[in-house]
Design an enzyme around this catalytic site. Structure first.
Site, PDB file in Angstrom:
ATOM      1  NE  ARG A 297      -5.414   1.171  10.351  1.00  0.00           N
ATOM      2  CZ  ARG A 297      -4.686   1.583   9.602  1.00  0.00           C
ATOM      3  NH1 ARG A 297      -3.812   1.000   9.164  1.00  0.00           N
ATOM      4  NH2 ARG A 297      -4.469   2.974   9.483  1.00  0.00           N
TER       5      ARG A 297
ATOM      6  CG  HIS B   6      -3.409  -9.019  12.333  1.00  0.00           C
ATOM      7  ND1 HIS B   6      -2.815  -9.255  11.056  1.00  0.00           N
ATOM      8  CD2 HIS B   6      -4.414  -8.022  11.663  1.00  0.00           C
ATOM      9  CE1 HIS B   6      -3.322  -8.528  10.176  1.00  0.00           C
ATOM     10  NE2 HIS B   6      -4.346  -8.070  10.554  1.00  0.00           N
TER      11      HIS B   6
ATOM     12  CG  ASP C 219      -6.636  -5.116   7.467  1.00  0.00           C
ATOM     13  OD1 ASP C 219      -6.835  -4.972   6.122  1.00  0.00           O
ATOM     14  OD2 ASP C 219      -6.536  -3.980   8.102  1.00  0.00           O
TER      15      ASP C 219
ATOM     16  CE1 TYR D 175      -1.963  -3.164   9.146  1.00  0.00           C
ATOM     17  CE2 TYR D 175      -3.440  -4.659  10.186  1.00  0.00           C
ATOM     18  CZ  TYR D 175      -3.211  -3.522   9.211  1.00  0.00           C
ATOM     19  OH  TYR D 175      -3.855  -2.948   8.328  1.00  0.00           O
TER      20      TYR D 175
ATOM     21  CG  ASP E  26      -2.148  -3.365   5.919  1.00  0.00           C
ATOM     22  OD1 ASP E  26      -0.650  -3.764   5.872  1.00  0.00           O
ATOM     23  OD2 ASP E  26      -2.313  -2.257   6.075  1.00  0.00           O
TER      24      ASP E  26
ATOM     25  CD  GLU F  51      -1.356  -2.135   2.140  1.00  0.00           C
ATOM     26  OE1 GLU F  51      -0.487  -2.486   2.167  1.00  0.00           O
ATOM     27  OE2 GLU F  51      -2.595  -2.524   3.091  1.00  0.00           O
TER      28      GLU F  51
ATOM     29  CD  GLU G 194      -9.128   0.125   4.729  1.00  0.00           C
ATOM     30  OE1 GLU G 194      -9.186   1.372   3.879  1.00  0.00           O
ATOM     31  OE2 GLU G 194      -8.926   0.080   5.815  1.00  0.00           O
TER      32      GLU G 194
END
Length: 909
Positions: A327, A372, A98, A325, A96, A9, A100
């Site tokens: 989040r 995570h 997750d 990470y 990532d 990203e 998103e």
């Protein structure tokens, strides 16, 4: 030469990973999202603009199909990625891990459309060389369920915002927005302020003393507090309700000042015997490692950072390989991380602080998502903060994470808690009992490494109070006894930390979204900060009232929390996205949908929505939320006058709603903005001169006759800083109206005038202006003094930089030192690259690094300032060449437009 293309990203993440992969790999950034629903009509594909659902960009008639577009500022970057893909023999989507991140990977795949090469989903939770190499060797496929859940969330938010926001525009104020979680967060803040407004303070008294256990005790003096009188417990603050009354009056004695002081006088010669001693073991276990919300809360308490700043700093630490990470809902540590933490406990604190077995922590978050770990230092061996080389906020956040992680693998803190009750007879006959509570920590365990911060001045876990070793029957005397009065306090306003905790406790939203939610309600003007407290604006009251009255289900705390369960079920493959979206939008036999609700609203009284009684419904005073801000209004007759127009007065923007009492409203109405103070007739023109309180401060002006031509403008003059509306005289007003004043002419006959401008008093000679240092000098400055000022060389360009007013520390984004400076337009904060003016609620004395970082982040988000075109001699245009070039550009644009239209028609995004 063929290569493996890895897409992440962010550019910072790409640089770090490229260093670990080496030759044979090209690591490029998507620079965030590369595709989304269109944000405006200009970006909406032509083929859907005429559809009934075109503005939504979601086909609500056919399975809620979204229509995605590549934003204009990302098209060149997509071209670059496609170019890199042509020479690639493998594609790794390393966004990532997750929902998103999974959605971004899917969008990249769908937009780039790689042909005849393997595509891998590469996932990792820390950016270290072993983790990146392991991720390359063990890729997986894109998880369609996670993509479906994220797409459902995005469509839900679009439907909610695009259907409800226009109602706010029509009935409250243009430019407002509604959001599925944002509106509920705003309601929480408003509800807390409503509780404060409804709160009635109760006064109560108690008696405290310092007691003497005798010379044979090492800990001789100790504090005590009155517990009961004649067997009835003395009322404390927690015994009173919101209405200021005792919740349960039976068995409780409510001391007022008179009773407390009389009882205190009767205790001067009392000797007390110890009636009970209760001792029990104290044990406190370590806190779980950080997850997203606990990190945000603790950084707010201990470092004074907002949630957005905390996440920005943590993002940089993650991208540069310092932490895992950030989040995550998880409190789990990998085996390697537990080993690293235990090694550091042994090395830094000693084996006696290390428990026999590793500690494990179960997540308390319902439906905790994503695979995570907790947020921890990266790697299989932790670097101490001193070993990282970090500075500023990155150092402070890393240190917080490191301490919390290490402490999570340490032994419990243990000790002893003691409660002593001792009593005697007062001189006035009452039997009184005092209590003393103490705690001694005999082994600090994890508290040696880390102590969690607290909200609302609660006692810290490492707080100790030592008491003497007393036994039942021992006697103590009072060294001093005094009565003290108290008032109950209204519920505390939310801070960022406590609002995040409330949202999480109610299971509303996801941890990764809390920072952006709080940022949104602040930026929209629904909420503002007073210190660290979140205060709702009156505008938020109008918005929440409309939503509660007409969209009650959508702002229900239970409904919003339940929607998270639905999204989690979609992510787990247990529910169907299309079915859930259809029920949300169209409804069912048991649930009213959003679409019929919006279309069946009927009449909404906008004035009623914006009107709130002040001091009760019969006070005659109301607050209204107007187009230009809140104001109070009193109808004629409510103040004793039988006729006339309503009296209005603006409400200061920084006055919290719970402080707008009836007395305060009447104080504002006594001197409202717009009310004219008649000073008399101008001695030269005969026109009436009045003083007013205007939007930009107090001023004086002339009243022109009704038959004056439309082009005529009355003379006005702002009051000096030393003047006020209460004391301004006609003579002073006439002097103000005389400005600008002609001081004289120079040797060449050019007139010099003294004027008062937006940026202060100054002299003007032709186009040459010079500042003067006092408003009073506008009337007293002589021609010689003016010429002396002009004789000085004029400062060209920027003046010499003034020293900063305050140094705050390093900006979490740029890493540069942030200072407060005084500028032409007022005080501002700067990191050397971006400047951000302080708002009216900010002050140089109180501004913090957190607040400065927020202002700079807002300014940075707007992009670099546009530079004005340089003035100078214009070159003669090459007319023919310019025409040919323009023609070529126009033709090229038409060709590109045709190609884009054909592609859009052929592709359903």
């Amino acid at each position: 030469m063929a290569h493996k293309l890895v897409i992440v990203e962010s550019p910072a993440k790409a640089r770090t990973i490229a260093g670990y992969l080496g030759s044979g790999y090209v690591v490029e950034s998507s620079i965030g999202h590369i595709r989304d629903l269109p944000n405006n009509a200009a970006d909406t594909p032509a083929k859907i603009k005429d559809k009934p659902w075109g503005r939504l960009a979601v086909d609500v008639e056919h399975d809620f199909t979204p229509y995605y577009v590549v934003p204009r500022d990302k098209k060149s970057h997509i071209t670059k990625l496609k170019g890199l893909l042509k020479d690639a023999d493998e594609l790794y989507l390393a966004t990532d891990e997750d929902r998103e991140g999974e959605a971004i990977a899917w969008h990249l795949l769908d937009e780039l459309k790689p042909k005849n090469i393997p595509v891998h989903r590469m996932v990792f939770h820390e950016i270290t060389k072993p983790a990146i190499q392991a991720a390359v060797e063990n890729p997986r496929q894109i998880n369609d369920d996670l993509v479906e859940a994220q797409e459902a969330r995005r469509i839900l938010d679009r439907l909610y915002g695009y259907e409800v926001s226009p109602v706010l525009w029509r009935k409250v104020m243009s430019g407002l927005s509604a959001g599925r979680v944002q509106s509920v967060a705003t309601r929480l803040v408003v509800d807390r302020e409503r509780d404060r407004m409804a709160f009635t303070a109760a006064s109560y008294w108690d008696i405290e003393g310092t007691f003497d256990a005798g010379a044979d005790h090492e800990q001789r003096m100790f504090p005590g507090k009155l517990h009961s009188v004649d067997g009835a417990r003395v009322a404390r603050g927690s015994d009173f309700g919101q209405d200021g009354r005792l919740k349960r009056p039976d068995g409780v004695v409510h001391l007022d000042r008179k009773a407390a002081e009389a009882l205190t006088s009767g205790l001067r010669d009392t000797t007390y015997d110890v009636r009970s001693v209760e001792s029990k073991p104290y044990k406190r276990s370590p806190y779980a490692p950080f997850r997203t919300t606990t990190l945000q809360q603790e950084a707010s308490r201990k470092l004074g950072m907002s949630a957005s700043v905390t996440m920005s700093v943590a993002q940089r630490l993650y991208e540069n390989g310092f932490i895992t990470y950030m989040r995550t809902d998880s409190t789990t540590l990998s085996g390697a991380a537990v080993g690293a933490a235990r090694d550091q406990v042994r090395e830094l604190y000693g084996a006696e602080y290390l428990p026999d077995a590793p500690r494990t922590y179960a997540s308390k978050v319902k439906n905790a998502q994503e695979a995570h770990e907790a947020i921890r230092p990266a790697g299989d061996h932790f670097r101490t903060p001193a070993q990282t080389g970090l500075t500023g906020d990155q150092f402070r956040v890393y240190e917080l994470i490191w301490m919390r992680t290490v402490a999570s693998q340490m032994k419990d803190a243990v000790g002893q808690s003691v409660s002593i009750r001792f009593g005697g007879a007062a001189g006035t006959g009452e039997d009184v009992v005092f209590s003393a509570n103490g705690r001694v920590i005999t082994f600090h365990g994890f508290l040696k490494a880390y102590v969690e911060g607290t909200d609302d001045n609660a006692a810290r876990d490492d707080q100790e109070t030592r008491l003497p070793q007393l036994a039942e029957g021992d006697r103590v005397t009072a060294a001093s006894v005094s009565a003290s009065g108290h008032e109950t306090k209204p519920p505390s306003r939310f801070t960022e930390a406590t609002l995040i905790k409330e949202l999480e406790d109610r299971e509303i939203g996801r941890p990764s979204t809390y920072a952006s939610i709080i940022g949104t309600i602040l930026n929209r003007g629904y909420v503002y900060k007073k210190g660290t407290a979140l205060v709702p604006a009156w505008l938020a009251f109008s918005v929440v009232r409309l939503l509660e009255d007409h969209f009650s289900r959508l702002v229900s705390y239970e409904f919003t929390a339940g929607m998270e369960d639905i999204l989690d079920d979609i992510a787990g493959g247990r529910r169907d996205r299309k079915t859930e979206l259809a029920e949300f939008y169209y409804g069912s036999s048991t649930v009213e949908g959003l679409h019929p609700l919006v279309n069946g609203l009927g009449d909404i009284d906008a004035k009623e929505l914006a009107t709130f009684p002040v001091g009760g419904p019969d006070s005659g005073v109301v607050l209204r939320v107007g187009r230009y801000g809140p104001y109070v209004e009193q109808q004629p007759g409510d103040d004793g006058d039988a006729a006339g127009d309503p009296t209005r007065a603006n409400v200061p923007d920084d006055l919290p709603p719970d402080e707008l009492t009836l007395a305060k409203a009447k104080e504002l109405l006594a001197n409202p903005a717009g009310e004219e103070i008649d000073l008399g007739s101008h001695p030269e023109t005969g026109l009436r001169v009045v003083a007013k309180n205007g939007r930009y401060g107090p001023y004086v002006t002339e009243q022109l006759p009704e038959d004056a031509p439309k082009s005529a403008k009355p003379r006005t003059g702002s009051l000096f800083a030393s003047m006020s509306l209460d004391t301004i005289t006609l003579d002073e007003a006439v002097k103000l109206l005389s400005l600008p004043r002609v001081v004289g002419t120079d040797a060449e006959g050019v007139e010099i005038t003294a004027q008062n401008g937006r940026y202060g008093p100054y002299l003007k000679k032709g186009t040459d202006s010079r500042s003067i240092d006092s408003e009073e000098k506008l009337f007293t400055l002589t021609l010689d003094e003016a010429l002396a000022i002009y004789a000085q060389p004029k400062q060209r360009g920027r003046a010499a930089a003034a020293p900063p007013l305050k140094e705050l520390g390093e900006d979490p984004v740029s890493g540069q030192p942030v200072v407060v400076k005084a500028g032409r337009f007022g005080e501002y904060v700067t990191d050397g690259e971006y400047n951000a003016t302080l708002r009216k609620d900010d002050s140089v004395e109180e501004v913090t690094l957190e607040r400065a970082a927020e202002l700079l982040a807002e300014r940075r988000a707007k992009g670099p300032a546009k530079k004005a075109a340089k003035k100078g001699a214009k070159k003669a245009p090459a007319k023919k060449t310019a025409k040919k070039t323009a023609a070529k550009k126009t033709a090229a644009k038409k060709t590109a437009a045709k190609k884009t239209t054909k592609k859009a028609a052929a592709k359903k995004s």
